[in-house]
Design a protein around this motif. Structure first.
Motif, mmCIF file in Angstrom:
data_model
loop_
_atom_site.group_PDB
_atom_site.id
_atom_site.type_symbol
_atom_site.label_atom_id
_atom_site.label_comp_id
_atom_site.label_asym_id
_atom_site.label_seq_id
_atom_site.Cartn_x
_atom_site.Cartn_y
_atom_site.Cartn_z
ATOM 1 N N TYR A 32 0.871 -1.178 0.000
ATOM 2 C CA TYR A 32 0.000 0.000 0.000
ATOM 3 C C TYR A 32 0.899 1.217 0.000
ATOM 4 O O TYR A 32 1.860 1.291 0.776
ATOM 5 N N LEU A 34 1.272 5.605 -0.513
ATOM 6 C CA LEU A 34 0.577 6.870 -0.297
ATOM 7 C C LEU A 34 1.489 8.024 -0.672
ATOM 8 O O LEU A 34 2.719 7.918 -0.587
ATOM 9 N N TYR A 36 1.948 12.144 0.309
ATOM 10 C CA TYR A 36 1.591 13.225 1.205
ATOM 11 C C TYR A 36 2.252 14.508 0.712
ATOM 12 O O TYR A 36 3.340 14.488 0.143
ATOM 13 N N GLY A 43 1.695 19.721 9.396
ATOM 14 C CA GLY A 43 1.840 18.278 9.266
ATOM 15 C C GLY A 43 1.605 17.838 7.834
ATOM 16 O O GLY A 43 1.017 18.563 7.033
ATOM 17 N N PRO A 44 2.080 16.630 7.490
ATOM 18 C CA PRO A 44 1.813 16.100 6.148
ATOM 19 C C PRO A 44 0.306 15.967 5.908
ATOM 20 O O PRO A 44 -0.434 15.573 6.814
ATOM 21 N N PHE A 46 -2.548 14.102 3.549
ATOM 22 C CA PHE A 46 -2.758 12.980 2.650
ATOM 23 C C PHE A 46 -3.300 13.456 1.303
ATOM 24 O O PHE A 46 -4.221 14.279 1.244
ATOM 25 N N SER A 49 -3.670 7.551 -2.585
ATOM 26 C CA SER A 49 -3.044 6.275 -2.247
ATOM 27 C C SER A 49 -3.343 5.261 -3.341
ATOM 28 O O SER A 49 -4.202 5.475 -4.209
ATOM 29 N N PHE A 89 5.976 13.742 -0.084
ATOM 30 C CA PHE A 89 6.539 12.526 0.473
ATOM 31 C C PHE A 89 5.811 11.299 -0.063
ATOM 32 O O PHE A 89 4.574 11.264 -0.078
ATOM 33 N N THR A 95 0.693 -3.976 4.802
ATOM 34 C CA THR A 95 -0.573 -4.098 5.526
ATOM 35 C C THR A 95 -0.775 -5.483 6.133
ATOM 36 O O THR A 95 -1.703 -5.682 6.913
ATOM 37 N N SER A 99 0.532 -3.921 11.746
ATOM 38 C CA SER A 99 0.544 -2.484 12.015
ATOM 39 C C SER A 99 0.744 -1.795 10.683
ATOM 40 O O SER A 99 1.599 -2.213 9.909
ATOM 41 N N TYR A 100 -0.044 -0.759 10.435
ATOM 42 C CA TYR A 100 0.035 -0.097 9.136
ATOM 43 C C TYR A 100 0.991 1.089 9.173
ATOM 44 O O TYR A 100 0.753 2.118 8.556
ATOM 45 N N GLN A 101 2.087 0.904 9.898
ATOM 46 C CA GLN A 101 3.075 1.985 10.005
ATOM 47 C C GLN A 101 3.601 2.338 8.624
ATOM 48 O O GLN A 101 3.683 1.497 7.732
ATOM 49 N N LEU A 102 3.943 3.591 8.458
ATOM 50 C CA LEU A 102 4.402 4.089 7.170
ATOM 51 C C LEU A 102 5.912 4.240 7.176
ATOM 52 O O LEU A 102 6.509 4.698 8.154
ATOM 53 N N PHE A 104 8.644 6.290 5.032
ATOM 54 C CA PHE A 104 8.641 7.456 4.169
ATOM 55 C C PHE A 104 9.933 7.602 3.385
ATOM 56 O O PHE A 104 11.015 7.228 3.859
ATOM 57 N N LYS A 106 12.457 10.598 1.636
ATOM 58 C CA LYS A 106 12.944 11.844 2.217
ATOM 59 C C LYS A 106 12.326 13.087 1.594
ATOM 60 O O LYS A 106 12.624 14.198 2.027
#
Lengths: 114, 115
Positions: A32, A34, A36, A43-44, A46, A49, A89, A95, A99-102, A104, A106
């Motif tokens: 998955y 995305l 940003y 903040g970033p 969205f 995706s 970004f 997935t 945990s759906y941690q991202l 990134f 740079k």
């Protein structure tokens, strides 16, 4: 070990033309992706995706393309507007990991010239 | 406005001190993620909480800890602060995969400066 890479730190485009931002990834478990957008001191935000079961997703002026075999994705902005000037970004997620941690890249700083 | 709030916006403190950063997720979101953005490292995942339970840890130092409370707000605690901890700290919230949506919505961040 950078798993998500945005190799262009900056990009300048004329207003009205197409902006193409690129992103490469190395982890084949990512499924998955995305994009940003980030303004200074915010903040970033969205944008768009895409799941790995698709190769294209569109939302208005923004289109994301995914080439799984090349582990490459790109964001197209058409037409580019001065308000699009920001840092973009690319992010990826596994997935299936619980945990759906991202992860990134740079970032690429886009400047749209009026 | 993403609907995610973070306080304080700015924090200046001395080395060796302890600080607490606070995050309130979007209404209905059960997941809170914490990220650190430093100049040389970009945005890096620290820790994920889902409905009060820790789900995953990333590159989080042992001096850092977090929790998520019953009202779903989260706090990130940073202790024994060092100059290198100066960074932007973002939290993000998510509906956690319902209908295949994995998007995370970010707060405005807390800028921490350690002097």
């Amino acid at each position: 070990d950078q798993q998500v890479k945005q190799n262009s730190p900056s990009l300048s485009v004329q207003e009205g033309r197409i902006s193409i931002l690129n992103c490469d990834y190395t982890n084949s478990m990512f499924d998955y992706f995305l994009w940003y957008k980030k303004y200074p001191a915010e903040g970033p935000t969205f944008l768009i995706s895409i799941s790995s079961i698709k190769d294209k997703n569109e939302d208005g002026r923004f289109t994301v393309f995914l080439n799984k075999s090349a582990k490459h994705l790109s964001l197209h902005i058409v037409p580019s507007q001065p308000g699009d000037s920001a840092v973009y970004f690319c992010a990826a997620s596994d997935t299936g990991a619980g945990s759906y941690q991202l992860t990134f890249g740079k970032g690429t700083k886009l400047s749209v010239i009026p | 406005d993403s609907g995610v709030t973070q306080t304080p916006k700015h924090l200046i403190t001395a080395t060796g001190q302890r600080v607490t950063l606070r995050c309130s997720p979007r209404s209905g979101d059960l997941s809170v993620y914490w990220y650190q953005q430093s100049l040389d490292q970009g945005l890096q995942f620290l820790i994920h909480y889902y409905n009060g339970e820790e789900r995953a840890k990333g590159n989080i130092l042992e001096r850092f800890s977090a929790q998520q409370f019953p009202d779903l707000h989260s706090e990130l605690n940073l202790s024994s602060l060092e100059l290198g901890d100066s960074a932007l700290y973002f939290c993000a919230s998510s509906v956690e995969g319902l209908a295949g949506d994995y998007e995370q919505y970010f707060g405005p961040g807390t800028r921490l400066t350690v002097t």
